[in-house]
Each structure stands twice: as structure tokens, then as C-alpha cells.
Design an enzyme around this catalytic site. Sequence first.
Site, PDB file in Angstrom:
ATOM      1  N   LYS A 281       3.377 -10.226  -6.138  1.00 34.19           N
ATOM      2  CA  LYS A 281       3.932  -8.934  -6.527  1.00 34.19           C
ATOM      3  C   LYS A 281       5.323  -9.033  -7.155  1.00 34.19           C
ATOM      4  O   LYS A 281       5.834  -8.042  -7.673  1.00 34.19           O
ATOM      5  CB  LYS A 281       3.963  -7.993  -5.315  1.00 34.19           C
ATOM      6  CG  LYS A 281       2.568  -7.610  -4.803  1.00 34.19           C
ATOM      7  CD  LYS A 281       1.744  -6.912  -5.880  1.00 34.19           C
ATOM      8  CE  LYS A 281       0.390  -6.453  -5.385  1.00 34.19           C
ATOM      9  NZ  LYS A 281       0.457  -5.337  -4.453  1.00 34.19           N
TER      10      LYS A 281
ATOM     11  N   SER B  90      -4.628 -12.302   3.239  1.00 38.73           N
ATOM     12  CA  SER B  90      -5.358 -11.929   2.022  1.00 38.73           C
ATOM     13  C   SER B  90      -5.827 -13.169   1.275  1.00 38.73           C
ATOM     14  O   SER B  90      -6.867 -13.142   0.603  1.00 38.73           O
ATOM     15  CB  SER B  90      -4.483 -11.058   1.117  1.00 38.73           C
ATOM     16  OG  SER B  90      -3.300 -11.727   0.744  1.00 38.73           O
TER      17      SER B  90
END
Length: 506
Positions: free
Chosen positions: A251, A464
Site C-alpha cells: 500500500k 493475507s
Amino acid sequence: MTLPFMDIFKDWATEYDNFVSGQDPEYKDVFMNYEFMIEQAVKHAQGAVVEFGPGTGNLTRYLLNKGLNVRAIEPSAEMAEIGEQKTGITFERGDFLSFDPQMTDTFISSFAFHHLTDIEKDIALGKYAELLNEDGRVIILDTVFNSQEEKDEIIAYYKEREFNNLVEDLNREYYPLKETMAAMATRNGFDYEATQLNRFAHLQILKKKTVKKPFDLIGNTPLVEITAFPLNEGNRIFAKLENHNLGGSVKDRLGFNIITKAMARGDIKNGLVVEATAGNTGIGLALVCQKFDLKLRVYVPEKFSVEKQSIMRALGAEIINTPTEKGMLFAREEALKYANETGAFFTNQFESADNPSSYEGLANEIIADVGRVDMIVAGAGSGGTFTGLAHYFKDAHKVIVEPEGSILAGGESGSHRTEGIGVEAWPTFLSKDLIDAVETISDVDAFTKVSELAKLEGLMQGSSSGAALQAALNQQQHFTHQNIVVIFPDASDRYLSKEIFNIKGE
């Protein structure tokens, strides 16, 4: 420049062009492929150029034809007169060590640097390093010897042929060894590269070393092959380790792209920025907001890892926790409310087109590292990473990954331990046509793969990443001879408080 060489220049001035054109048999091998060598040197020149020892202006003319701004610095009046007539510019009087110092992009010379002693060469390179702009370089086309043995053999070869003038030059002038030039370059802060272009001449490119700045660490993350798990015949799994970004996750790419584009459009009016996030987007945004002196407020459901929230605070973000049971949709509503009340820029990662466009660099890095990509596997939190990559890998089998408790495969929204992925509402920019398969991974399977990655591969990845690996292993069972790329978004160290290595969460 020493006086004996000034006398040589007087003798050479009217004959130099005959030498370089091969008309003198003694120097034919020295200047073999002269025009080609000059062309190769000019290819590396850029920006503002200082040329030392332009002589009769042959290299100068090529530089000017390339459209470069050239300062030609020549010690010999006799040489300068010829060069000025040939090029139409005025040559400055000076030499490698005596000239008007100005910042520049390129220092260049051809068949002249050997007039300096090794000590003088070292001093000159140190001086050039101080005057070069960022990405500056020194280009030296000249005779260099690969070893002392080679030099001795070449001198003996031409002495046997009674090329006495050439032998005298080789013994008198300061032709260096390549290892000496490389050591000088390193000592003065240059990367050194030398390409031999004939028996004598080497094209030497000395590029100013650049030290990375923190934001240079966003992107260009490593890609590794995962080999500890059984695969169908010919299948290979490659993992892109996004925890190597500056802020520790994929991100960071989003944070940089969404803020810089908003600034370019003038969307940030009062220096305030707001977002709702589980943490990694907030960290990426906090880094960029810190860089541009913006104030960031982040709404975070209180269930998410305290490590990520602590990192955001350390980077200057204001954290507002929202009730876990109200989910991310409520956090987004609160962020929008704050934006409407204060005029803050709402980055709105779940709806902004700047989200998927943030991953162009990621796609290009994968292509550069892997080449043929048959399957791409990425988790969906906002859906931006998957969407961005799917547009670049249209011919690949595209797998989107979610945890149980996410709604992409039609399941009901619910809680899950796997952080960073999972959606409560379908992202606006995520087109169903882009998805070839949805893999819904249980927390147990995701956390199991996290532990196995640590034990079997030495990779400390977040939940994740474990889910994405499990998805890739599931999908590869249907194929053979596939290059499979999996995005590992972040590392396990920011989930220790969530018992990431406690598989069942007991």
C-alpha cells in the site's frame, strides 16, 4: 598540463586528423574504427557538457550535432584554432585541472586523458565528482591497458615493427591500467564501466554514485521463487515481497500515487487528508503526508492490529478508532463525514480510480523479473491491487483472494482474523469481467501457510500472504507448466499481537 605536452600539441595540430583517419600506418591500430568510437562515446553524453582536450574538434562536432550545450576546453592554441574553424564555437583556454568550475552533467574527453599522471587523474576525478549534477557522468575514450603484461607485449610488438614514434608515445605518456582507473573511479565516488573498442581504446563510463533516499525504497521489491510446496508438473510459483517497501507493504505504492495525483490536480485544499483503513493504506498515506507536510486522520476499526496503528501514529497520523462490530463501512462513513465538515481530502481508496492505477510499476517489475506470466494471484481489500494488475495481465489466469467473511464469492459478510483483505461491499472499480477465479480462504488455512512459509522458506509474511499462497496452491492443481505470480502484501511482524503464528487462534 606540463610544458613538454604543449610542445607535442604544436607538432600534432596539423597532423592529428591524418592520424585519426588511419593515414599514418604507425597509429592506424590506435585509431581503428575512430568514427564509430566517437559515436559510441557521444551516446552516453547528456545535458550540459564539458569537453576537455577537444583538439581539432572531431568529438565536439558530434556533441553539437546531438544538440548538446558544449564547453570545449583546450590548452593548445594551435589545436584550438583548427577546432574552432571546424565547429564554429569558441574554445576556452584551459585543461583537465585548470578551468572555470561550473556544475555540469557530463565531462568528456577523447584520446587526451593520458596526458595526466595517475596522481593528476585522481585529482581531476575528485574535482569532477564535486561539479557533477545528480546522474552525472565522466566519459573517457582513450588507450587503457588490461594489464602490465599486455602493455609490455604491445610495446614489444610495435617495437619489432619499428613503429618508433608510437613506441616512444607508449613509453612516455601516462597510459593507465584498467584496474588503476577502476580504483580511482571507486575512490572518487563513481561506478566504473569500460568497454574495449579496439586493441588500444576503451570507452570508460564513470557514473556518479547515488545514495538512495527513503522514498526510493517504494517499488522495485524483490521477487523470489517458492519451492517448498508440491506443484503440478512444470508449475512455478513466484512471490513478490511487498513488505520490502519503505512502509512495509504494497500500500506504499497506493499512498504515494493517490496523494501526488491529488496534489497535482489541486484536490488537497487545506492540508488535511482523511481515510478509513485497516492499517497498511494508512501507513502508506502517513509516509507521504509526512513528506509533504500534510495532516492525516485515519479511521480504523479497533479490532485491527495495534502494531499498524502504532506505526501510523509514529508517522504523525491521528488515529480514530471505530467499533469493531460496525465494520469498515462505518469507518468509511465517519471519514466522509469528517471530510465534509472540514474540507479534508478524502482519499477514498475503495472508490478512487487512483487506487488501481497505483500498480503500474508493480506490473512492470513483475514482467521484468518473470517474463511470461500465466497466472496472477492477489488478495482483495479495496480490490485496487488486483484490478491494477488484471489490466496488465489480461491473458493470464487472474485469481482474486478473499477470507471467509468476505462477499466476493457470494458469501455473507462476517468477521475474520486474516487482515488486509476481505470486503463488505463490492468495490466500485472492480469489474467482475476481470476475475477468472475467486479463492475464499479460511483463517486456519491462511495462518497455516504463514507458519509454513516461516519454517520452510524463511519468509516472515502476513496472513493475507498466507491466504494468497494457499489460493495459488489450490489453483495450480488445475494447470501444468505455468508461471504463477503471487503478491505477498506485508510481513508478519506487524501482527504479532494478533497471534499470527497461533494457527487456530486458541
